[in-house]
Design a protein around this motif. Structure first.
Motif, PDB file in Angstrom:
ATOM      1  N   GLN A  50      14.988  35.702  39.275  1.00 34.90           N
ATOM      2  CA  GLN A  50      14.254  34.566  38.731  1.00 34.90           C
ATOM      3  C   GLN A  50      14.913  34.087  37.436  1.00 34.90           C
ATOM      4  OE1 GLN A  50      11.297  33.169  40.167  1.00 34.90           O
ATOM      5  NE2 GLN A  50      11.925  34.484  41.882  1.00 34.90           N
ATOM      6  N   GLU A  51      14.882  32.786  37.242  1.00 31.75           N
ATOM      7  CA  GLU A  51      15.349  32.239  35.980  1.00 31.75           C
ATOM      8  C   GLU A  51      14.420  32.677  34.853  1.00 31.75           C
ATOM      9  OE1 GLU A  51      17.049  28.233  35.948  1.00 31.75           O
ATOM     10  OE2 GLU A  51      15.605  27.744  34.361  1.00 31.75           O
ATOM     11  N   ILE A  52      15.011  32.943  33.688  1.00 33.94           N
ATOM     12  CA  ILE A  52      14.248  33.428  32.540  1.00 33.94           C
ATOM     13  C   ILE A  52      14.386  32.435  31.390  1.00 33.94           C
ATOM     14  CG2 ILE A  52      14.010  35.274  30.834  1.00 33.94           C
ATOM     15  CD1 ILE A  52      15.287  37.161  32.906  1.00 33.94           C
ATOM     16  N   ALA A  53      13.264  32.088  30.763  1.00 34.92           N
ATOM     17  CA  ALA A  53      13.278  31.233  29.575  1.00 34.92           C
ATOM     18  C   ALA A  53      12.455  31.903  28.484  1.00 34.92           C
ATOM     19  CB  ALA A  53      12.728  29.854  29.895  1.00 34.92           C
ATOM     20  N   THR A  54      13.085  32.141  27.344  1.00 38.54           N
ATOM     21  CA  THR A  54      12.422  32.783  26.210  1.00 38.54           C
ATOM     22  C   THR A  54      12.507  31.860  25.007  1.00 38.54           C
ATOM     23  OG1 THR A  54      13.138  34.947  27.031  1.00 38.54           O
ATOM     24  CG2 THR A  54      12.321  34.839  24.780  1.00 38.54           C
ATOM     25  N   LYS A  55      11.350  31.558  24.413  1.00 36.98           N
ATOM     26  CA  LYS A  55      11.323  30.615  23.282  1.00 36.98           C
ATOM     27  C   LYS A  55      10.896  31.318  22.011  1.00 36.98           C
ATOM     28  CE  LYS A  55      11.204  26.319  21.556  1.00 36.98           C
ATOM     29  NZ  LYS A  55      11.090  26.628  20.129  1.00 36.98           N
ATOM     30  N   THR A  56      11.790  31.350  21.036  1.00 30.10           N
ATOM     31  CA  THR A  56      11.455  31.748  19.669  1.00 30.10           C
ATOM     32  C   THR A  56      11.834  30.539  18.817  1.00 30.10           C
ATOM     33  OG1 THR A  56      13.623  32.819  19.489  1.00 30.10           O
ATOM     34  CG2 THR A  56      11.748  34.212  20.084  1.00 30.10           C
ATOM     35  N   ARG A  60      16.082  30.206  24.863  1.00 26.69           N
ATOM     36  CA  ARG A  60      17.162  30.911  25.554  1.00 26.69           C
ATOM     37  C   ARG A  60      16.854  30.947  27.047  1.00 26.69           C
ATOM     38  NH1 ARG A  60      16.327  33.328  20.605  1.00 26.69           N
ATOM     39  NH2 ARG A  60      18.228  33.799  19.381  1.00 26.69           N
ATOM     40  N   ILE A  61      17.798  30.460  27.843  1.00 25.22           N
ATOM     41  CA  ILE A  61      17.634  30.433  29.301  1.00 25.22           C
ATOM     42  C   ILE A  61      18.659  31.355  29.929  1.00 25.22           C
ATOM     43  CG2 ILE A  61      17.734  29.000  31.375  1.00 25.22           C
ATOM     44  CD1 ILE A  61      16.787  26.649  29.706  1.00 25.22           C
ATOM     45  N   GLY A  62      18.212  32.220  30.824  1.00 21.96           N
ATOM     46  CA  GLY A  62      19.107  33.139  31.516  1.00 21.96           C
ATOM     47  C   GLY A  62      18.869  33.123  33.012  1.00 21.96           C
ATOM     48  N   ASN A  63      19.786  33.752  33.753  1.00 24.24           N
ATOM     49  CA  ASN A  63      19.677  33.854  35.216  1.00 24.24           C
ATOM     50  C   ASN A  63      19.452  32.497  35.880  1.00 24.24           C
ATOM     51  OD1 ASN A  63      19.995  36.625  35.069  1.00 24.24           O
ATOM     52  ND2 ASN A  63      17.801  37.049  35.185  1.00 24.24           N
ATOM     53  N   VAL A  64      20.204  31.509  35.475  1.00 17.83           N
ATOM     54  CA  VAL A  64      20.038  30.158  36.028  1.00 17.83           C
ATOM     55  C   VAL A  64      20.254  30.192  37.542  1.00 17.83           C
ATOM     56  CG1 VAL A  64      20.959  27.813  36.049  1.00 17.83           C
ATOM     57  CG2 VAL A  64      20.716  29.047  33.879  1.00 17.83           C
ATOM     58  N   GLN A  65      19.261  29.694  38.267  1.00 23.52           N
ATOM     59  CA  GLN A  65      19.337  29.662  39.729  1.00 23.52           C
ATOM     60  C   GLN A  65      19.554  28.246  40.258  1.00 23.52           C
ATOM     61  OE1 GLN A  65      19.050  32.799  41.565  1.00 23.52           O
ATOM     62  NE2 GLN A  65      19.430  33.333  39.412  1.00 23.52           N
ATOM     63  N   THR A  66      19.016  27.274  39.552  1.00 22.97           N
ATOM     64  CA  THR A  66      19.141  25.872  39.958  1.00 22.97           C
ATOM     65  C   THR A  66      19.789  25.088  38.824  1.00 22.97           C
ATOM     66  OG1 THR A  66      17.129  26.067  41.298  1.00 22.97           O
ATOM     67  CG2 THR A  66      17.905  23.839  40.790  1.00 22.97           C
ATOM     68  N   PRO A  67      21.088  24.845  38.895  1.00 21.77           N
ATOM     69  CA  PRO A  67      21.758  24.080  37.837  1.00 21.77           C
ATOM     70  C   PRO A  67      21.198  22.659  37.763  1.00 21.77           C
ATOM     71  CG  PRO A  67      23.340  25.140  39.313  1.00 21.77           C
ATOM     72  CD  PRO A  67      22.007  25.254  39.966  1.00 21.77           C
ATOM     73  N   THR A  68      21.014  22.176  36.556  1.00 23.31           N
ATOM     74  CA  THR A  68      20.466  20.829  36.366  1.00 23.31           C
ATOM     75  C   THR A  68      21.249  20.068  35.306  1.00 23.31           C
ATOM     76  OG1 THR A  68      18.874  21.584  34.703  1.00 23.31           O
ATOM     77  CG2 THR A  68      18.118  21.509  37.001  1.00 23.31           C
ATOM     78  N   LYS A  93      25.935  34.680  28.854  1.00 24.47           N
ATOM     79  CA  LYS A  93      24.804  35.521  29.260  1.00 24.47           C
ATOM     80  C   LYS A  93      23.503  34.741  29.253  1.00 24.47           C
ATOM     81  CE  LYS A  93      22.678  40.039  28.440  1.00 24.47           C
ATOM     82  NZ  LYS A  93      22.720  41.276  27.600  1.00 24.47           N
ATOM     83  N   ILE A  94      23.344  33.884  28.238  1.00 25.82           N
ATOM     84  CA  ILE A  94      22.183  32.982  28.160  1.00 25.82           C
ATOM     85  C   ILE A  94      22.701  31.609  27.726  1.00 25.82           C
ATOM     86  CG2 ILE A  94      20.491  34.787  27.670  1.00 25.82           C
ATOM     87  CD1 ILE A  94      21.454  32.514  24.814  1.00 25.82           C
TER      88      ILE A  94
END
Length: 316
Positions: A50-56, A60-68, A93-94
């Motif tokens: 799964q794509e991961i998005a972490t906001k501080t 930070r976006i990781g594991n991109v599955q659907t390029p946009t 990595k991210i």
């Protein structure tokens, strides 16, 4: 009474026209995000990842599955017909998606340059068949897609640049020296178009994979634990600079401990040797990953310098 009714109707019609014009202008300047690949994504298999998005402070976006491709179109009144595709960094990595992506895109949009933020696949993803090829496949596709849509998006097809930060700078410079290579099987009309960018902007970029000043994290994430010398050479972009490499704008801080300034110096030297137009700006302080540097009056000047360079690129 009849005249009064006509005036009222005319007034309403005029007001409706103003609202319509304003709405159209808003739509033209509005953000739009589109998938990069309309059918199956090349070099990718189905997994449970799964794509991961972490906001501080940074998204930070990781594991991109659907390029946009996130699109930021300027209003018609200030449109320069120039465009730039932005590759955020993150050591492969991210993606530092807002710091080195959307914030930059909005800045250019407000000044008449169409900007596109590429959410590209990262080679650390287990969904990829040949991981190191995926980022370049996505950037080649992005350039071709923007070039294909240039008329619809009121962009000059010969004024499309790429911009990258850190590892995103490595990706952008990789395209600059390997744009002519077939990284994926052509499927649609746009895939026959040139993937060569008309100019490049590289911010504190990773350039080499060979020298002592190479960024080890980017090497590991892009090429794995024990890359062959062939791959290390292929992605050492200073080795492939030639007279057809696009004009380039370089920015780096000399106190960068993440990606040493020697990366930028090596690329500058090679561009200069082969006669490619190049402009370089080095800052004494700034470290790594400063993005737009809005709170640093000196460091922040880089983006105005870049903007003026892009506006005058045709004269170089």
């Amino acid at each position: 009474m009849h005249l009064s009714v006509n005036n009222t109707k005319a007034s309403l019609l005029f007001s409706w026209c103003l609202v319509t014009i304003s709405f159209v202008s808003m739509c033209q300047a509005q953000d739009l995000t589109i998938p990069l690949w309309n059918d199956s994504v090349p070099n990718q298999r189905k997994t449970s990842e799964q794509e991961i998005a972490t906001k501080t402070d940074i998204l930070r976006i990781g594991n991109v599955q659907t390029p946009t491709l996130a699109c930021y179109f300027p209003p018609d009144s200030i449109n320069t017909r120039k465009a730039i595709i932005i590759c955020p960094g993150g050591s492969y990595k991210i993606l530092a998606y807002n710091l080195e992506g959307t914030t930059i895109a909005k800045w250019f949009q407000e000044r008449g340059i169409a900007a596109f933020v590429l959410k590209y696949r990262l080679p650390t993803s287990s969904s990829l068949v040949t991981p190191h090829k995926a980022p370049l496949q996505d950037l080649q596709k992005a350039v071709r897609l923007v070039r294909h849509k240039a008329a619809d998006w009121q962009i000059s097809e010969n004024d499309i640049g790429v911009m990258g930060f850190s590892a995103g700078g490595h990706l952008a410079s990789t395209l600059g020296v390997h744009y002519h290579e077939e990284m994926y099987q052509p499927r649609v009309l746009e895939d026959s178009l040139s993937a060569r960018p008309d100019f490049m902007a590289l911010l504190y970029p990773v350039i080499t994979m060979n020298a002592t000043y190479a960024h080890k994290g980017s090497i590991h994430n892009l090429l794995g634990d024990s890359p062959s010398q062939t791959l290390l050479d292929y992605y050492s972009n200073e080795q492939y600079v030639n007279s057809q490499t696009p004009p380039t704008f370089l920015v780096h801080a000399t106190d960068d401990r993440g990606v040493p300034v020697e990366n930028t110096l090596a690329f500058y030297q090679r561009l200069k040797e082969v006669g490619v137009p190049v402009e370089m700006h080095l800052y004494q302080e700034g470290g790594h990953g400063f993005g737009i540097a809005a709170n640093n009056k000196l460091l922040h000047t880089w983006i105005d310098l870049l903007y003026n360079w892009i506006l005058n690129i045709d004269n170089q």
